[in-house]
Design a protein around this motif. Sequence first.
Motif, mmCIF file in Angstrom:
data_model
loop_
_atom_site.group_PDB
_atom_site.id
_atom_site.type_symbol
_atom_site.label_atom_id
_atom_site.label_comp_id
_atom_site.label_asym_id
_atom_site.label_seq_id
_atom_site.Cartn_x
_atom_site.Cartn_y
_atom_site.Cartn_z
ATOM 1 N N LEU A 33 -44.785 -5.232 -1.074
ATOM 2 C CA LEU A 33 -46.131 -5.708 -1.371
ATOM 3 C C LEU A 33 -46.157 -6.056 -2.858
ATOM 4 O O LEU A 33 -46.236 -5.185 -3.711
ATOM 5 N N THR A 34 -46.066 -7.338 -3.178
ATOM 6 C CA THR A 34 -45.813 -7.776 -4.544
ATOM 7 C C THR A 34 -47.071 -7.999 -5.372
ATOM 8 O O THR A 34 -47.002 -8.043 -6.603
ATOM 9 N N ASP A 35 -48.227 -8.157 -4.727
ATOM 10 C CA ASP A 35 -49.480 -8.430 -5.445
ATOM 11 C C ASP A 35 -50.617 -7.822 -4.641
ATOM 12 O O ASP A 35 -50.960 -8.323 -3.561
ATOM 13 N N VAL A 36 -51.200 -6.731 -5.146
ATOM 14 C CA VAL A 36 -52.131 -5.937 -4.350
ATOM 15 C C VAL A 36 -53.326 -5.512 -5.187
ATOM 16 O O VAL A 36 -53.180 -5.160 -6.362
ATOM 17 N N ASP A 37 -54.518 -5.539 -4.584
ATOM 18 C CA ASP A 37 -55.707 -4.870 -5.124
ATOM 19 C C ASP A 37 -55.732 -3.448 -4.584
ATOM 20 O O ASP A 37 -55.589 -3.238 -3.368
ATOM 21 N N GLU A 54 -56.431 -2.026 -0.944
ATOM 22 C CA GLU A 54 -57.723 -2.679 -0.769
ATOM 23 C C GLU A 54 -57.565 -4.122 -0.287
ATOM 24 O O GLU A 54 -58.288 -4.593 0.579
ATOM 25 N N LYS A 55 -56.572 -4.817 -0.857
ATOM 26 C CA LYS A 55 -56.287 -6.177 -0.432
ATOM 27 C C LYS A 55 -54.867 -6.534 -0.849
ATOM 28 O O LYS A 55 -54.475 -6.307 -1.993
ATOM 29 N N ILE A 56 -54.099 -7.075 0.100
ATOM 30 C CA ILE A 56 -52.741 -7.516 -0.201
ATOM 31 C C ILE A 56 -52.799 -9.018 -0.451
ATOM 32 O O ILE A 56 -53.034 -9.813 0.460
ATOM 33 N N ASN A 57 -52.595 -9.396 -1.704
ATOM 34 C CA ASN A 57 -52.658 -10.815 -2.070
ATOM 35 C C ASN A 57 -51.357 -11.550 -1.748
ATOM 36 O O ASN A 57 -51.392 -12.704 -1.321
ATOM 37 N N GLN A 58 -50.222 -10.888 -1.979
ATOM 38 C CA GLN A 58 -48.934 -11.482 -1.665
ATOM 39 C C GLN A 58 -47.966 -10.379 -1.259
ATOM 40 O O GLN A 58 -48.072 -9.239 -1.720
#
Length: 923
Positions: free
Chosen positions: A356-360, A338-342
């Motif tokens: 992909l270390t931080d993902v919604d 949904e969203k890749i934050n980091q």
Amino acid sequence: MKTHRLFVLSPLALALGTLLSSTNALADDQATPSNDIEEIVVTGSYVKSLEKAIDLKRVNIGFSDSIVASDIADFPEQNLAEALQRMPGVTIERNKGLGQKVNVRSLPSEFTFVSINNLATASGSGGRDVEFDMFASEIIQSVTVKKSPTAADEEGGIADSVAITTARPFDYDGRQLVVSAEGAYNDISEKSDPKFAVLASDTFGDWGALASFAYSKRSNRTDSNSGINFRPLSRWLEKTGKSQWQADQAADVLLRDTGISINDRKNKDETSRVVFLDKVGDRAYLTEQDKWGATLSLQYKPSSELSLTFDGLLGNFDNHEDEYDAAAYTASSISSLEKINQYDSATLSDYGITVLTDVDYAATQHEFLSKENSQDTDYQQFSLTLDWQLAAWKIYGIVGYSGAEKQAETTNLKHTAYRPTRTRYTSTGGETLPSSNPNTFDMYNSPDAYLFDYYEVNQEHINDDKYATQLDFKRDLQLDFFPALAQIQFGVRVTDKSKERDYGTNRVKGPSEGDSSWVGVRTLADSQLTDISNLVSGGEYLSEVDSKVNWMQIANSYARNELRYTGFSVAYEPDQYYKVKEKTLALYAMADFHFDIATMPATLNAGVRYIDTKVHSSGYHQVQNEDGTTGFTAKPVSKDGNYKETLPSVNFALELTDDLLLRAAASKTFIRPALTDIAYKRSVSLNEFKYRDGNPDLKPTYADQWEFGLEWYLDEGALLAVSYFEKEIEGVVRESLTGVVNNVTKYNDNGTVDGIYDFDIYQKVNAEGSYDVSGIELVAQLPLSYFDEMLSGFGINANYTVLDNSLTGASDLGIPTPPEGLAEETYNVTFYYENQRFDARISYNYKDKYVERIERDMYPVYRNAYGQTDISLGYRVNDMVKVTLEGINILNEETTGYTLNPVFPTMYEFSGRRLSLGIRGNF
């Protein structure tokens, strides 16, 4: 002077007997066929036991190390594996704070061959490795690790062999009664556990009898932020049909937030290099173990020329574990990015991997899992041994049986909630948080959102049986025409091994058989919930970690009592059955030569062993139903396999001076493949889109090895030793892609179609090529009085092993990785002090990082380097009674792991300290 032999009574055993000279010990040992040095004679002194171990090392023709009874007794330990970990080159694999498997010279545990009283040990596992946690160390007399085999040894193993012995009545001088008792406390579970042992031995003219019994209970809590692993983005990028939106959304979000464009969604080499966190789990375990072991030895010894001995070993290991798991599976069948934050594209750039270390995520599958793991293993071993001096011949014979029967039950109560949430890495693992999506939730505190999936019960039954018959002949020679030939020895051994497995499963989905009314209706809140700290006892979850979570869950006892309907049972499934039979015939011959090089005495042992092995394997292949219905059909299959091998060995020793010994050894040896790997069966892994086939044509893994070393024997029991060894290992068993089954329909738990996929067929094969392992081993045993009399009673016992190995390509992505289980550096250091009344020891054991597994056959997962500190204090009240205080893992070291790089942790586990207070005595 008569020989005294000590029976091991764990850390609380009283070391008895008097020290016998090395000359007499060696003379006694010549009665055994393989130079096992079976007569282990010790005193009640830890220092004297170390000196005796050095004597045994010196007189053995090959490279070896031994521990004797009081050496084991003077350290804290929970089982036999932990009793061995301070030997040179020996480390252990730990599971929730308990030593479980033994590694020699940092090689994988399945490369080690283990025997008890010259019989290969059975176990309840499917491999060749031995489950040491099921053995009570109290029933063990001595252990010798052979690092250079002779032809007389049954199998050398690649990592070397561990020879274990139990006690016999004529090892003692007259009547003996030894008792001990102990209480141990775990600081996480906050529970105390008992342990006790007793030995009684006596001789009656030509007859002798010895019986022993040991019992221990262990309660241990483990908190673990674990279960974190990589998942390739192909999970969604390959979706088609009604699920096409998941593939499109994953590709679009990846391009939008990272700039990475996927050229071919079906190219696994491309899609597997973009990975995300498949699972983040918080787990709490409560492990409760009951273990007992008993030995019986009846011996007829009318003279020094004849001995007939019956040895019996019985034991039971009852292991029950409650596991409570709060987990988030980001790779759910209805989710996507949904969203890749980091993200991190730098750390693993050498492999072209972006993490992909931080993902919604759109619809993470959140689960509360209440699990029970129960295993009950009965072990038995019986043997009849003949030692007979007939004229000039020494005859040794043994007939024996070793068997293990394991009954296992695992349960899993699963509740699920699909919600958009955010998952990210932390410094110690990972965490799941509410996301920016308005439909998100707090996964730990929303019991009404979790719907009942099923309550599953699995049962497994394993029988492992091993029979052996051996006859050996040995003769000393004094030939005028060939004076160097000192002894000849030859023999035959026949073994018959089998492993049989049954398995069945049943799922509860409603209040009665065939009823599914609870599925998707009953919620987590509809059952009785208990705080996690009360489910496992001992207080706050992961108290050592800054980021703390808490939740409530269903107790396993509640699930067992409330959810199993009347008449519930689990039937074994025919398609899960397999049986493997293995028969071997071994013939060997060897000779000992004594001669001088210049003025230096030399000894040479040379021999060859021939082995003929036949295998019969039967099982089932699972194939998808051909009539279009849901599921798979099992078809029975069977197959024969065989292999023959000749294994030469040479051992050489040269006395450079009275105190300096040079050793050299060379041999070819092997370790057989796991019986589960040669079982002719096919299983299906729906989540991995794989079939796994057994392979009866598997051959052993071989090693050509040699070693060269120097041993310097100093005064006052001091020793300095160094050796260099090399092993060329080939035929390593690896899981390999051997075929593809096209258009397999995969179904979800609710019966809906997940999709149509191509399933890969994986099979264990002998990998082509070889890899080299070389290493240096250092040993130092130094009483500090050697340097200054003011330091009398103080000493150090240390060993260090370092390896260098050629990398192997076990990863489907071509990521170079060492063999699974191989650590490059290990060492053990013990500082001790001893006088007539008081003794103290502090020991540190270190094992370097090693590959624990290859995740999805692509990503190496490492167990991090681990060091543990143990202590032991003892006070002798009088000649008969001693009080001990001991501690295991006193610095409370955590167990950690990571995927490829420590910035991507996979586990963070605490099992706590263990303190014990005990008393032991000889009456």
